[in-house]
Enzyme design. Structure first.
Site, PDB file in Angstrom:
ATOM      1  CB  CYS A  56       0.199 -38.324  26.987  1.00 45.89           C
ATOM      2  SG  CYS A  56      -0.169 -37.935  25.258  1.00 45.89           S
ATOM      3  CG  HIS A  91       5.003 -36.613  26.824  1.00 39.18           C
ATOM      4  ND1 HIS A  91       4.907 -37.937  27.208  1.00 39.18           N
ATOM      5  CD2 HIS A  91       4.164 -36.475  25.767  1.00 39.18           C
ATOM      6  CE1 HIS A  91       4.050 -38.567  26.422  1.00 39.18           C
ATOM      7  NE2 HIS A  91       3.580 -37.701  25.538  1.00 39.18           N
ATOM      8  CD  GLU A 138       7.506 -38.180  29.740  1.00 35.88           C
ATOM      9  OE1 GLU A 138       6.965 -38.825  28.832  1.00 35.88           O
ATOM     10  OE2 GLU A 138       6.873 -37.428  30.510  1.00 35.88           O
TER      11      GLU A 138
END
Length: 509
Positions: free
Chosen positions: A79, A167, A169
């Site tokens: 990001c 993202h 994660e």
């Protein structure tokens, strides 16, 4: 030397999740502020740049010094990290036409690229950004897109440098873990060697080398952190470990006696110290939560200082500090942005001639439990809910008095025992009661009352960095509320906290 991935934090709420995912892959990693980059040693196999609430288009955006990293070891920008790697190396980042937040799908995937191997076309990812990459530097190429974001991922020619706009994660990126696997295993060439057993072996060896024949004083609390720290130190130095359990007057009901009893079978040398009055006197009239934490921390240090003088040649103070304590006490932008201070982070005053040893400093809470299980820690301690170091002192909003502590102890006891009785305790990460600084009108019998309000808090989590409020059965909450109001004199209203972290924290103070 332990292999490691370095994560540079730009202030994103997701940074800790990146670390959690890598640890789940048995890959060790550390989070450091982007402006405090440690020396890049051979054991650092790769670097990840986190997201950020900031924009590269700001007047003074966060700028890491990457001269020893980019082009030299594998680098992944997430990001903001991806936008930084584009914007400041010859590309352009601008404001998105439409802010993309939430689920998106990759309609183009260069599956030949090492970062995106085994990532399927149309894979769902999670976006959270207001800026977008408008153009890439000359040596960069786009390797993934969505309908709205042309450059969802890029790679740099002749470098193991990558950027992704989404993202990986978060669980909403369905193949995000696969992408992280590609980065740490295929690109960084990491081994999956970060396991509880490897941590225990390495830590005991390191402790033996560090402490030799020195004596260590350790504060026990009855919780999993200090207990695992004690077992590790005990295995390293044996009888040179002197454990102290302090009754600070802010423990749960009957906790002082029950904790001392629970340690008898562990072979630890434990001394109980009643210091209630010292804490009550120092906290008198103090309402500010940060001040309360610091006072409680100072009295702990004072007590340990007194006790250390009774032990000949004590050289070290052992602490059960864990990684979330460290992370939350280190700010990306400096101390002004610290969420809260931790009484067991940050060293000791000069007059106290003890070094600090923190065997669990690099572990998340669930990793501490795994280590404890591998060490054979008693399940009653291993599975105990986390309890804050400052105890009920930060669960009493406003000033702390002995009377308020007694009321809260009774409320907390009914709540916790109720969870155990109804087989809900193991489904909850952490639970407790909070004494609110307000009174409430009530009716008991034919009499009007004006008494205290308490809040019940129960959350689910894996590591304490994020947490959701628990959807406890209404019938259970009704029963507990009724029992509290009927049995605890001074309480006439019970409320239930339905806030998650973030934006709220687990504790109220």
């Amino acid at each position: 030397m332990q292999q490691s991935i370095l994560i540079l934090d730009f202030g994103s709420q997701y940074t800790q999740l990146i670390a959690r995912r890598l640890r789940e892959l048995n890959v060790y990693c550390e989070i450091h502020p982007y402006n405090k980059i440690p020396q890049i040693s051979k054991n650092i196999k790769g670097v990840i740049l986190s997201g950020s609430p900031h924009s590269v288009r700001e007047e003074n955006p966060p700028k890491p010094l990457l001269s020893e990293i980019k082009g030299k070891i594998p680098l992944l920008g997430v990001c903001y990290g991806a936008q930084y790697l584009s914007h400041f190396y010859g590309g352009e980042v601008g404001k998105s036409n439409s802010r993309e937040y939430g689920r998106a799908n990759l309609n183009f995937v260069d599956s030949e690229n090492s970062l995106l191997q085994n990532i399927s076309n149309n894979s769902q990812v999670w976006m959270s950004h207001a800026d977008t990459i408008l153009s890439l530097p000359n040596s960069y190429k786009c390797i993934a897109s969505t309908n709205d974001v042309k450059v969802a991922a890029f790679a740099v020619d002749n470098e193991d440098t990558f950027g992704i706009q989404f993202h990986p994660e978060v669980y909403h990126s369905l193949e995000g873990l696969q992408l992280l696997k590609n980065f740490v295993f295929s690109i960084c060439k990491c081994d999956a060697t970060w396991t509880p057993d490897s941590f225990i072996d390495t830590t005991i060896t390191d402790l033996k080398q560090k402490l030799k024949n020195d004596k260590v004083i350790l504060g026990l609390s009855g919780g999993v952190d200090s207990s695992v720290a004690a077992l590790l130190l005990h295995k390293a130095i044996g009888e040179n470990l002197h454990c102290i359990f302090v009754d600070n007057g802010l423990l749960r009901k009957n906790e002082f006696e029950s904790v001392l009893e629970s340690y008898k079978h562990m072979g630890l040398n434990v001394k109980g110290v009643n210091a209630k009055q010292k804490f009550y006197d120092a906290l008198k009239g103090i309402s500010d939560p940060e001040q309360k934490r610091k006072i409680i921390g100072k009295i702990f240090v004072d007590v340990f200082d007194e006790e250390s003088k009774l032990i000949d040649n004590a050289k070290w103070l052992g602490q059960g500090t864990i990684y979330p304590d460290v992370i939350e006490s280190v700010s990306v932008k400096g101390p002004s942005a610290t969420i809260k201070s931790h009484h067991n982070v940050g060293g000791l005053p000069d007059y106290m001639k003890l070094g600090v040893v923190e065997p669990l400093r690099n572990l998340f809470k669930d990793e501490v439990r795994k280590a404890g299980k591998a060490l054979g820690l008693d399940p009653s301690i291993l599975n105990r809910h986390p309890f804050p170091g400052p105890g009920l002192g930060i669960r009493i909003l406003g000033d702390v008095t002995e009377q308020k502590v007694k009321i809260l102890q009774e409320v907390d006891f009914i709540f916790i025992e109720g969870l155990k009785k109804h087989n809900l305790y193991s489904e909850v990460w952490q639970a407790g009661a909070v004494f609110l600084p307000i009174n409430s009108v009530g009716v008991m019998g034919d009499e009007r009352t004006y008494e205290n309000v308490v809040a019940l808090r129960a959350v689910s989590s894996t590591d304490g960095m994020t947490a959701d409020w628990c959807h406890l059965p209404y019938e259970f909450l009704a029963k507990v509320s009724n029992e509290i109001i009927n049995k605890v004199k001074g309480v006439n209203r019970v409320v239930y906290d339905i806030s998650s972290k973030p934006p709220a924290t687990i504790e109220w103070e």
